[in-house]
Design a protein around this motif. Structure first.
Motif, PDB file in Angstrom:
ATOM      1  N   VAL A  19       3.033  21.931   5.360  1.00 35.84           N
ATOM      2  CA  VAL A  19       2.020  20.936   5.028  1.00 35.84           C
ATOM      3  C   VAL A  19       0.970  21.527   4.100  1.00 35.84           C
ATOM      4  O   VAL A  19       0.331  20.812   3.330  1.00 35.84           O
ATOM      5  CB  VAL A  19       1.346  20.420   6.323  1.00 35.84           C
ATOM      6  N   VAL A  20       0.772  22.851   4.173  1.00 34.90           N
ATOM      7  CA  VAL A  20      -0.252  23.509   3.369  1.00 34.90           C
ATOM      8  C   VAL A  20       0.399  24.527   2.439  1.00 34.90           C
ATOM      9  O   VAL A  20       1.554  24.901   2.612  1.00 34.90           O
ATOM     10  CB  VAL A  20      -1.284  24.231   4.264  1.00 34.90           C
ATOM     11  N   GLU A  40      -4.777  21.406  -7.103  1.00 29.77           N
ATOM     12  CA  GLU A  40      -5.292  21.509  -5.748  1.00 29.77           C
ATOM     13  C   GLU A  40      -4.517  22.539  -4.950  1.00 29.77           C
ATOM     14  O   GLU A  40      -3.318  22.670  -5.115  1.00 29.77           O
ATOM     15  CB  GLU A  40      -5.194  20.159  -5.043  1.00 29.77           C
ATOM     16  N   GLU A  48      -2.209  16.727  -9.134  1.00 31.40           N
ATOM     17  CA  GLU A  48      -2.917  15.851 -10.076  1.00 31.40           C
ATOM     18  C   GLU A  48      -3.918  16.680 -10.873  1.00 31.40           C
ATOM     19  O   GLU A  48      -4.633  17.490 -10.317  1.00 31.40           O
ATOM     20  CB  GLU A  48      -3.666  14.799  -9.264  1.00 31.40           C
ATOM     21  N   VAL A  72       0.839  -1.195   0.000  1.00 27.78           N
ATOM     22  CA  VAL A  72       0.000   0.000   0.000  1.00 27.78           C
ATOM     23  C   VAL A  72       0.875   1.247   0.000  1.00 27.78           C
ATOM     24  O   VAL A  72       0.655   2.194  -0.745  1.00 27.78           O
ATOM     25  CB  VAL A  72      -0.935  -0.030   1.237  1.00 27.78           C
ATOM     26  N   PHE A  73       1.935   1.213   0.828  1.00 25.14           N
ATOM     27  CA  PHE A  73       2.799   2.381   0.947  1.00 25.14           C
ATOM     28  C   PHE A  73       3.535   2.635  -0.355  1.00 25.14           C
ATOM     29  O   PHE A  73       3.540   3.750  -0.884  1.00 25.14           O
ATOM     30  CB  PHE A  73       3.800   2.135   2.090  1.00 25.14           C
ATOM     31  N   GLY A  77       1.440   3.737  -3.064  1.00 24.77           N
ATOM     32  CA  GLY A  77       1.054   5.129  -2.908  1.00 24.77           C
ATOM     33  C   GLY A  77       2.145   6.087  -3.306  1.00 24.77           C
ATOM     34  O   GLY A  77       1.897   7.246  -3.598  1.00 24.77           O
ATOM     35  N   GLN A  78       3.390   5.652  -3.350  1.00 22.96           N
ATOM     36  CA  GLN A  78       4.478   6.575  -3.669  1.00 22.96           C
ATOM     37  C   GLN A  78       4.397   7.095  -5.082  1.00 22.96           C
ATOM     38  O   GLN A  78       5.031   8.052  -5.431  1.00 22.96           O
ATOM     39  CB  GLN A  78       5.841   5.880  -3.474  1.00 22.96           C
ATOM     40  N   LEU A 120      -4.116  23.679  -0.870  1.00 18.82           N
ATOM     41  CA  LEU A 120      -4.417  23.236   0.475  1.00 18.82           C
ATOM     42  C   LEU A 120      -4.108  24.372   1.436  1.00 18.82           C
ATOM     43  O   LEU A 120      -3.052  24.998   1.354  1.00 18.82           O
ATOM     44  CB  LEU A 120      -3.544  22.028   0.801  1.00 18.82           C
ATOM     45  N   GLU A 138       1.865   8.417  -6.217  1.00 18.03           N
ATOM     46  CA  GLU A 138       0.991   9.580  -6.210  1.00 18.03           C
ATOM     47  C   GLU A 138       1.830  10.841  -6.144  1.00 18.03           C
ATOM     48  O   GLU A 138       2.765  10.931  -5.372  1.00 18.03           O
ATOM     49  CB  GLU A 138       0.072   9.539  -4.987  1.00 18.03           C
ATOM     50  N   THR A 139       1.510  11.796  -6.950  1.00 19.03           N
ATOM     51  CA  THR A 139       2.220  13.072  -6.873  1.00 19.03           C
ATOM     52  C   THR A 139       1.223  14.180  -6.658  1.00 19.03           C
ATOM     53  O   THR A 139       0.036  14.022  -6.886  1.00 19.03           O
ATOM     54  CB  THR A 139       2.978  13.364  -8.188  1.00 19.03           C
ATOM     55  N   ARG A 140       1.707  15.317  -6.228  1.00 16.66           N
ATOM     56  CA  ARG A 140       0.835  16.467  -6.036  1.00 16.66           C
ATOM     57  C   ARG A 140       0.505  17.067  -7.380  1.00 16.66           C
ATOM     58  O   ARG A 140       1.148  16.812  -8.381  1.00 16.66           O
ATOM     59  CB  ARG A 140       1.537  17.493  -5.159  1.00 16.66           C
TER      60      ARG A 140
END
Lengths: 371, 283
Positions: A94-95, A48, A33, A22-23, A26-27, A50, A29-31
């Motif tokens: 984080v944001v 997106e 999208e 799963v980990f 998931g890697q 945030l 995945e990039t920001r």
């Protein structure tokens, strides 16, 4: 025995494999999208943004996010966790940007590892509400309000109040103060105003998101304070203007620094910002010198890193942030008043334009000169 | 002699008083739930339409679609980790572990249930959201909830497994079955009621959590996409907390509707749990 050891090994492998797969899966995945192309597609595609921070502007940022999504397909998610949460999350990167009802001071900015920009986005107001028979509209001044909350004025028919309200029948009733029990930007701005109009308040209590109130009962959130006021005859408290108007609470007309009696409204709140806005956007409107301005007006800020190429951020993402900021101070302002926020006056918009233009990516300004 | 009748009346009086207190206590258990359901349903009623269930939140109003799906997704993802780890951990402590290790593991699980959920949330934030760089994400939220759910599943399963009579294990092993077959076919099957109860309790707790999710899931006004990292997820408890504190009546109504939906979800899971228990009750 050997078979059960083998089985144990198989079980261990399966258990470790599930999260690992799963980990690692998931890697990929990039920001950033890309969302499906929006119906109306001017500049820019999906993506997106945030953000997190103060709860005061949560409704307007959500509305702006919704409208901005319709226009550009960018999905904005703003999480209402309080100003300190917003600052912490932008510090931890984080944001994309954080929201705060108080701007960062120079000392606070030193705690960040890179320079920041801050600019005010919308204005709001704080009003003094009370529970008196007949719900009269009282006239109060800053010093009188300070004395009320200091506990120096204890009855409603005190001369300080009756002198300001000749036509109103004020009862011989004990004043019960209601204040916030939780940390809040509303408390910060209210106590800042009181500190500006009253030396006694400044020395005895000061201003912060949470203070040591000399007297009174604490309630959680605007709802808590409003609840105490509604249920306690003779109570007085402070709430956001939006909260007072949406929930039909009476509130006082107040005298501002220029000596004019102002009724709290969206217009008088905007008018409060008709003052010299510094180039770094950092000004508190409490006790403003604007002649038609409501004395307890507030601003709220968005905070982002000036140099946007940190932590592997793409130019795409940096452009999204800058474009959204630009939209917010121009087109986004039209949604403010329906939600009981006041628009930024022209002087503030001009100051913000310069601040947003200072955003850079790898040293180069993000927004082109033509905007 | 008249003394006897007097004493008898006192006996009967004490008996009636005790019965009355018992009935009162039972009523006190039930009345708050009924009251909560009533108030939440009443105040959330205007927002309880089909449209609410299929539109997402908008910040001051809208619907609950993203929050409902988000809550279920986060709890399901947490269960994917918590259930196998909890059951297998319980199997280990009840079957294989030497007594001292088993009691140490059981104590650790007990202590874990006492950790405040906000501490777990902050722990998840500092490790997964920041240090690992996952950002607000489904996986960070799921793992944090897993830590919350694990001890409940493990404890209930462990107790149920211990209750399976030793004779059954001995019989199975003496017939030539392996430890693994014994564990799954005999012990686990016998412990299904306890496992189910523990899982239902854990799900009920997880559905209602706010603090751990605020720090790890963020919030999103959009339907969850199933992305595990760098994508915040909406959930019902956030709607309840944030929207009830907004000035707008539409937000308040939605908050109550969210509370109602959440309570209904918890009751549904309880009903499912009871159905499973009913079919597998040890006679």
């Amino acid at each position: 025995m050997q078979r059960s050891v083998r089985n144990a090994a198989l079980i261990a492998v399966v258990l470790l494999a599930v999260p690992t797969l799963v980990f690692t899966g998931g890697q990929k995945e990039t920001r950033g999208e890309v969302a499906p192309p929006p119906k109306v597609a001017p500049a820019g595609f999906g993506g997106e943004l945030l953000a997190a921070g103060a709860s005061f502007p949560f409704p307007i940022y959500s509305k702006m996010g919704e409208e901005y999504n319709k226009a550009t397909g960018v999905r904005l998610n703003y999480q209402s966790i309080g100003s300190s949460g917003g600052i912490k999350n932008i510090k931890n990167k984080v944001v994309d940007f954080g929201g705060s009802d108080a701007y960062l001071t120079d000392e606070q900015m030193k705690e960040f590892d890179a320079p920041l920009i801050q600019f005010p986005t919308v204005a709001g107001a704080i009003v003094v509400t009370y529970n008196l028979p007949g719900n009269p509209t009282l006239r109060l001044t800053g010093p009188v309000v300070s004395d009320l909350f200091l506990g120096k004025i204890t009855k409603w028919n005190d001369r300080a109040i009756t002198a300001l309200n000749p036509g109103v029948e004020l009862p011989d009733q004990q004043i019960v103060v209601a204040h916030r029990s939780d940390g809040s930007g509303t408390t910060f701005n209210f106590t800042l105003y009181l500190s500006r109009v009253s030396e006694a308040w400044k020395n005895q209590v000061g201003y912060n998101t949470s203070v040591s109130w000399p007297t009174g009962l604490g309630g959680a959130q605007n709802a808590g304070v409003a609840g105490i006021v509604k249920q306690t005859p003779g109570a007085v408290g402070y709430v956001e203007l939006a909260y007072a108007t949406e929930n039909h609470l009476p509130f006082a007309t107040m005298q501002n620094r220029a000596g004019n009696w102002i009724t709290a409204s969206l217009e008088s709140t905007s008018a409060a910002a008709n003052t010299q806005i510094p180039v770094d956007g950092r000004i508190y409107l409490g006790n403003t010198d604007a002649p038609e301005g409501w004395p307890i007006a507030t601003l709220t800020w968005l905070i982002a890193y000036k140099e946007q190429s940190y932590g592997g951020r793409t130019l795409e993402q940096a452009k999204r942030v800058a474009a959204f900021f630009w939209w917010l101070i121009h087109d986004g302002q039209q949604y403010a008043e329906a939600l009981q926020y006041s628009k930024l006056p022209a002087a503030a918009v001009k100051a913000n334009e310069a601040i947003i233009r200072s955003l850079t990516y790898q040293g180069k300004p993000i927004l082109s000169e033509s905007m | 002699m008249a003394d006897g009748r007097y004493r008898n009346r006192i006996r009967i009086g004490k008996d009636r008083l005790t019965v009355a207190l018992m009935i009162l206590s039972a009523a006190i258990c039930i009345v708050p739930l009924a009251d909560i359901l009533y108030i939440v349903a009443l105040r959330g009623f205007p927002a309880m339409t089909l449209e609410t269930l299929i539109t997402p939140t908008t910040g001051v109003a809208g619907g609950l679609a993203n929050a409902i799906v988000g809550t279920m997704l986060i709890v399901a993802a947490a269960l994917v980790f918590a259930f196998p780890i909890g059951v297998f951990g319980a199997l280990f402590t009840s079957e294989l572990a030497p007594p001292r290790l088993a009691s140490w593991i059981r104590s650790s699980a007990e202590i874990l249930t006492g950790v405040p959920s906000i501490v777990l949330g902050y722990f998840g934030y500092v490790t997964m959201v920041v240090a690992f760089g996952w950002g607000f994400s489904l996986l960070a939220a799921a793992i944090t909830l897993t830590i919350m759910m694990l001890p409940y599943i493990m404890r209930s399963s462990d107790i149920a497994m211990q209750k399976v009579p030793a004779e059954m294990r001995h019989a199975s092993l003496s017939l030539g079955a392996t430890h693994e077959t014994t564990a799954f076919r005999i012990v686990l099957r016998g412990a299904i009621p306890g496992v189910t109860t523990g899982t239902m309790i854990a799900i009920g707790i997880a559905l209602g959590e706010t603090a751990p999710l605020i720090y790890t899931a963020g919030f999103s006004n959009y339907m969850p996409t199933g992305k595990l990292f760098h994508a915040p997820v909406g959930y019902l408890t956030y709607v309840i907390w944030t929207y009830i504190n907004e000035p707008f009546a539409s937000a308040h109504t939605l908050a109550y509707a969210a509370a109602f939906v959440l309570i209904v979800m918890v009751l549904c899971f309880n009903a499912i749990g009871r159905a499973i228990l009913g079919r597998h009750s040890l006679s």
